[in-house]
Design a protein around this motif. Structure first.
Motif, PDB file in Angstrom:
ATOM      1  N   LYS A  94      20.093 -14.976  16.953  1.00  0.00           N
ATOM      2  CA  LYS A  94      18.799 -14.843  17.196  1.00  0.00           C
ATOM      3  C   LYS A  94      18.287 -13.459  16.529  1.00  0.00           C
ATOM      4  O   LYS A  94      17.328 -13.227  16.073  1.00  0.00           O
ATOM      5  N   PHE A  95      19.013 -12.441  16.469  1.00  0.00           N
ATOM      6  CA  PHE A  95      18.811 -10.922  16.262  1.00  0.00           C
ATOM      7  C   PHE A  95      19.066 -11.084  14.546  1.00  0.00           C
ATOM      8  O   PHE A  95      18.131 -10.347  13.979  1.00  0.00           O
TER       9      PHE A  95
ATOM     10  N   SER B 156      20.234  -1.338  12.138  1.00  0.00           N
ATOM     11  CA  SER B 156      20.094  -2.715  11.718  1.00  0.00           C
ATOM     12  C   SER B 156      21.315  -3.134  11.149  1.00  0.00           C
ATOM     13  O   SER B 156      21.572  -4.549  11.471  1.00  0.00           O
TER      14      SER B 156
ATOM     15  N   GLU C 231      18.205 -13.479  12.642  1.00  0.00           N
ATOM     16  CA  GLU C 231      17.003 -14.073  11.921  1.00  0.00           C
ATOM     17  C   GLU C 231      15.787 -12.957  12.153  1.00  0.00           C
ATOM     18  O   GLU C 231      15.051 -13.130  11.156  1.00  0.00           O
ATOM     19  N   ILE C 232      15.729 -12.330  13.155  1.00  0.00           N
ATOM     20  CA  ILE C 232      14.698 -11.467  13.329  1.00  0.00           C
ATOM     21  C   ILE C 232      14.577 -10.522  12.236  1.00  0.00           C
ATOM     22  O   ILE C 232      13.767 -10.071  11.460  1.00  0.00           O
TER      23      ILE C 232
ATOM     24  N   ASN D  84      13.938 -11.848   8.947  1.00  0.00           N
ATOM     25  CA  ASN D  84      12.389 -12.478   8.638  1.00  0.00           C
ATOM     26  C   ASN D  84      11.616 -10.915   8.383  1.00  0.00           C
ATOM     27  O   ASN D  84      10.618 -10.980   7.780  1.00  0.00           O
ATOM     28  N   CYS D  85      12.171  -9.957   9.041  1.00  0.00           N
ATOM     29  CA  CYS D  85      11.316  -8.616   9.000  1.00  0.00           C
ATOM     30  C   CYS D  85      11.446  -8.075   7.681  1.00  0.00           C
ATOM     31  O   CYS D  85      10.327  -7.218   7.322  1.00  0.00           O
TER      32      CYS D  85
ATOM     33  N   LYS E  67      16.995  -6.296  20.485  1.00  0.00           N
ATOM     34  CA  LYS E  67      15.841  -6.893  20.001  1.00  0.00           C
ATOM     35  C   LYS E  67      14.914  -5.943  19.402  1.00  0.00           C
ATOM     36  O   LYS E  67      14.335  -6.077  18.524  1.00  0.00           O
TER      37      LYS E  67
ATOM     38  N   ALA F 219      15.800  -4.911  15.992  1.00  0.00           N
ATOM     39  CA  ALA F 219      15.885  -6.054  15.186  1.00  0.00           C
ATOM     40  C   ALA F 219      14.462  -5.988  14.817  1.00  0.00           C
ATOM     41  O   ALA F 219      14.169  -6.398  13.438  1.00  0.00           O
ATOM     42  N   GLU F 220      13.536  -6.184  15.781  1.00  0.00           N
ATOM     43  CA  GLU F 220      11.871  -6.299  15.424  1.00  0.00           C
ATOM     44  C   GLU F 220      11.460  -5.145  14.601  1.00  0.00           C
ATOM     45  O   GLU F 220      10.357  -5.265  14.129  1.00  0.00           O
TER      46      GLU F 220
END
Length: 161
Positions: free
Chosen positions: A103-104, A93, A106-107, A110-111, A67, A70-71
């Motif tokens: 889930k990861f 990454s 997509e993060i 998106n980032c 998380k 990914a963020e």
């Protein structure tokens, strides 16, 4: 060790210390990795350590590492060690993307919005764009390329995806 971990002394004095020790040490290492992920991710040798923690950690430690990576993938995608490949191991990454966890992924996809064009033309980061293109979130990449007006430039670039 007792300075680093509260309640270390009672654990050490138990008769089952030998069986507790490996599990305890792994847990301790993973907690440190989660807390100091940035230092690890941006260091030549630290990123290898972080990769090992992702491979061998389980449940909450693994998800916490994935998380946070990914963020922060926008930053890591532009850091030389955040994307480095050493000994044929995927790091950070790219590692998270290779795990195929929606889930990861997509993060991460998106980032990268707004920076897909420059990333796709850089040797050290174009593989992140490639992985995002192969994901369910290809629309983020296409949207950036079309909006930029640089689609032809990216197509002609030596590293362009």
């Amino acid at each position: 060790m007792s300075n680093l971990v509260p309640n270390y002394e009672p654990l050490r004095s138990t008769k089952n210390w030998n069986s507790i020790s490996p599990c305890f040490l792994r847990s301790f290492i993973f907690k440190v990795a989660v807390k100091h992920w940035l230092d690890l991710a941006t260091d030549e040798h630290g990123c290898l350590c972080l990769n090992e923690c992702i491979d061998f950690s389980k449940f909450e430690f693994r998800d916490a590492l994935l998380k946070v990576i990914a963020e922060n993938s926008e930053f890591l995608s532009q850091d030389p060690f955040g994307l480095s490949i050493k000994n044929k191991k995927l790091i950070n990454s790219k590692k998270v993307l290779s795990l195929q966890h929606p889930k990861f992924i997509e993060i991460i996809c998106n980032c990268q919005k707004g920076i897909y064009v420059p990333l796709s033309m850089q040797k050290c980061s174009n593989h992140i764009v490639e992985k995002c293109i192969k994901s369910l979130w290809i629309g983020f990449v296409i949207n950036d390329l079309v909006k930029s007006g640089k689609l032809e430039q990216v197509a002609r670039d030596q590293y362009g995806n």
